[in-house]
Design a protein around this motif. Structure first.
Motif, PDB file in Angstrom:
ATOM      1  N   ILE A 258       0.841  -1.208   0.000  1.00 12.97           N
ATOM      2  CA  ILE A 258       0.000   0.000   0.000  1.00 12.97           C
ATOM      3  C   ILE A 258       0.873   1.253   0.000  1.00 12.97           C
ATOM      4  CG2 ILE A 258      -1.660   1.353   1.346  1.00 12.97           C
ATOM      5  CD1 ILE A 258      -2.732  -1.441   2.348  1.00 12.97           C
TER       6      ILE A 258
ATOM      7  N   ALA B  90      -3.167  -1.803  -4.435  1.00 12.82           N
ATOM      8  CA  ALA B  90      -3.256  -1.314  -3.055  1.00 12.82           C
ATOM      9  C   ALA B  90      -4.620  -1.608  -2.447  1.00 12.82           C
ATOM     10  CB  ALA B  90      -2.963   0.183  -3.015  1.00 12.82           C
TER      11      ALA B  90
ATOM     12  N   TYR C 173       2.705   1.442  -3.593  1.00 15.50           N
ATOM     13  CA  TYR C 173       1.916   1.706  -4.797  1.00 15.50           C
ATOM     14  C   TYR C 173       0.953   2.881  -4.672  1.00 15.50           C
ATOM     15  CZ  TYR C 173       3.807  -2.140  -7.408  1.00 15.50           C
ATOM     16  OH  TYR C 173       4.665  -2.939  -8.106  1.00 15.50           O
ATOM     17  N   ALA C 174       0.171   2.909  -3.607  1.00 16.90           N
ATOM     18  CA  ALA C 174      -0.838   3.968  -3.494  1.00 16.90           C
ATOM     19  C   ALA C 174      -0.206   5.328  -3.245  1.00 16.90           C
ATOM     20  CB  ALA C 174      -1.821   3.647  -2.377  1.00 16.90           C
TER      21      ALA C 174
END
Length: 466
Positions: A149, A371, A152-153
């Motif tokens: 998370i 994510a 990527y996010a």
């Protein structure tokens, strides 16, 4: 901070990850009997399989979601940076990583299919799921989710937003500060619309944009090479001479052409990193190996597009001039923009800017999809997921406004952490993977369309298959 993080990156990639990725890729290449090559003939048939449930993500849509994340700004700006900083030979080591990494991509995506879960929105899964279900280790499963998370996010989507916004700097040289705010707001609105839609919609958007842009980009690259066909022998000679310049390589291995090539190759094709399995698990298919084959194919799509970016730079006069003078005036996206202007004039500049926008948008989709699947692994609370989505949109705007040199370093570190956990997991689960592959091969030999039964093979915690 940059120097400190860069030092950590040097140790991670030089003394562990480079060798770990190669070793795992070679092990799976041998154990699966070169599955990434011998099963590739089935790809087109698998992609055309009819979908039983129209509400589920199809194999093709899952491929496009993972390709959307793989094929992004890293394929343009990242590859340009690798060639300019590391040398032409970086392209060769990216090829090596793609051929070896295809086996890792096959393994991790097949395992994601075996241990996927189902909810009201369809299937979801990935390394966090097969670590928890296959290895019975909840701690590392949850840890992987958290790292993914963050990577990527927040990390990669911030980087995508920043690089996409910077593509417009050439259009607003005197007033870029104000322009970047407007661009950031527009991109955030687009991200909001995408992030708050369902997985089926994300798959549809990716399945339309990705193939068209990839085809046009590849076509223009081939035309550019054809325009300078006389340089083809010298460019390939330059690539191989640089790739095997052992004195330069071992004189400073941490910053050598091998490490830079593998590092950028990993960021681009993501094989073995544990990201693409999150999309692979969403596909509705009759056998896990089918999606493993398709995701392995995605690595080769990425390889082609990376090669196109590399050749666009290597065949350009701008790169040749920099090489002869030893001065690095252009790098990353500006180098590709300048190269495209050489080949196609102002139209080339406009196209590469448009390509960057679409590649960035589709990468935002793929990165968010990964994510979100892991947020669902951490919490079932709708409010928590809402907060996550809002923060992911906010990061798109923040990324468009910041100089993210430190963010690149952090993304490299979290990417290495993800890959490390994933590599260990897929090695420990290799008996399950081989058992699944043998089942697929045996059914194909009997002329059957393979159908998977976890109970028949004695595989536990694979509730979606029986």
């Amino acid at each position: 901070m940059h120097l400190f993080l860069d030092l950590i990156n040097g140790y991670l990639y030089t003394y562990f990850l480079v060798f770990a990725l190669i070793i795992v890729g070679v092990i799976y290449t041998i154990n699966t009997r070169f599955a990434q090559f011998r099963l590739m003939g089935n790809v087109l048939t698998l992609l055309k399989e009819k979908q039983d449930n129209k509400d589920h993500v199809s194999s093709f849509e899952a491929l496009m979601i993972s390709t959307a994340s793989r094929v992004g700004i890293g394929n343009i700006a990242g590859i340009s940076t690798a060639v300019v900083v590391g040398g032409a030979g970086a392209l060769f080591w990216m090829w090596v990583m793609a051929f070896i990494g295809g086996a890792s991509a096959f393994a991790e995506s097949t395992l994601a299919q075996i241990y996927k879960s189902k909810d009201e929105n369809g299937f979801r899964g990935g390394p966090a799921y097969f670590i928890e279900k296959g290895l019975g280790n909840k701690f590392f499963g949850k840890l992987f989710s958290v790292i993914l998370i963050i990577t990527y996010a927040y990390g990669f989507n911030g980087l995508q937003s920043h690089t996409m916004t910077s593509a417009f700097e050439i259009y607003f040289p005197d007033n870029f500060g104000n322009a970047s705010i407007i661009i950031g707001i527009i991109l955030s609105v687009v991200a909001f619309a995408l992030f708050f839609s369902n997985s089926k919609s994300l798959g549809k958007v990716s399945s339309i944009i990705v193939p068209i842009m990839a085809f046009v980009y590849i076509l223009l690259s081939i035309i550019a090479m054809a325009m300078h066909y006389d340089l083809i022998p010298s460019v390939f000679k330059m690539i191989f001479n640089s790739a095997f310049d052992f004195q330069a390589i071992f004189g400073g291995f941490a910053g050598s052409v091998i490490v830079i090539g593998i590092k950028r190759g990993l960021f681009s094709n993501e094989a073995g990193m544990g990201s693409a399995p999150n999309a692979a698990a969403a596909a509705n298919t009759s056998h896990p190996v089918k999606q493993g084959i398709i995701q392995s194919f995605s690595v080769f799509i990425d390889l082609i597009i990376c090669s196109c970016s590399g050749f666009l730079v290597l065949f350009s006069q701008s790169y040749i001039n920099q090489l002869s003078t030893g001065e690095t005036k252009l790098n990353a996206l500006p180098m590709v923009q300048q190269s495209m202007m050489e080949y196609y004039g102002t139209w080339g500049l406009h196209f590469i800017t448009f390509a960057v926008i679409l590649f960035a948008v589709t990468s935002l989709i793929g990165n968010f999809y990964y994510a979100d699947a892991n947020v669902k692994n951490l919490t079932k609370n709708n409010l928590n997921e809402l907060v996550f989505k809002i923060s992911a949109v906010a990061m798109v705007f923040i990324g468009s406004q910041l100089d993210l040199k430190v963010a690149w370093d952090l993304a490299d570190i979290t990417m290495a952490a993800m890959a490390s956990i994933n590599i260990i997991a897929i090695l420990l689960l290799s008996p399950i993977l081989i058992k699944c592959l043998k089942d697929y091969d045996e059914q194909k030999k009997r002329g059957l369309d393979p159908v998977f039964s976890a109970k028949k093979l004695g595989i536990k915690n694979a509730e979606c298959w029986d």
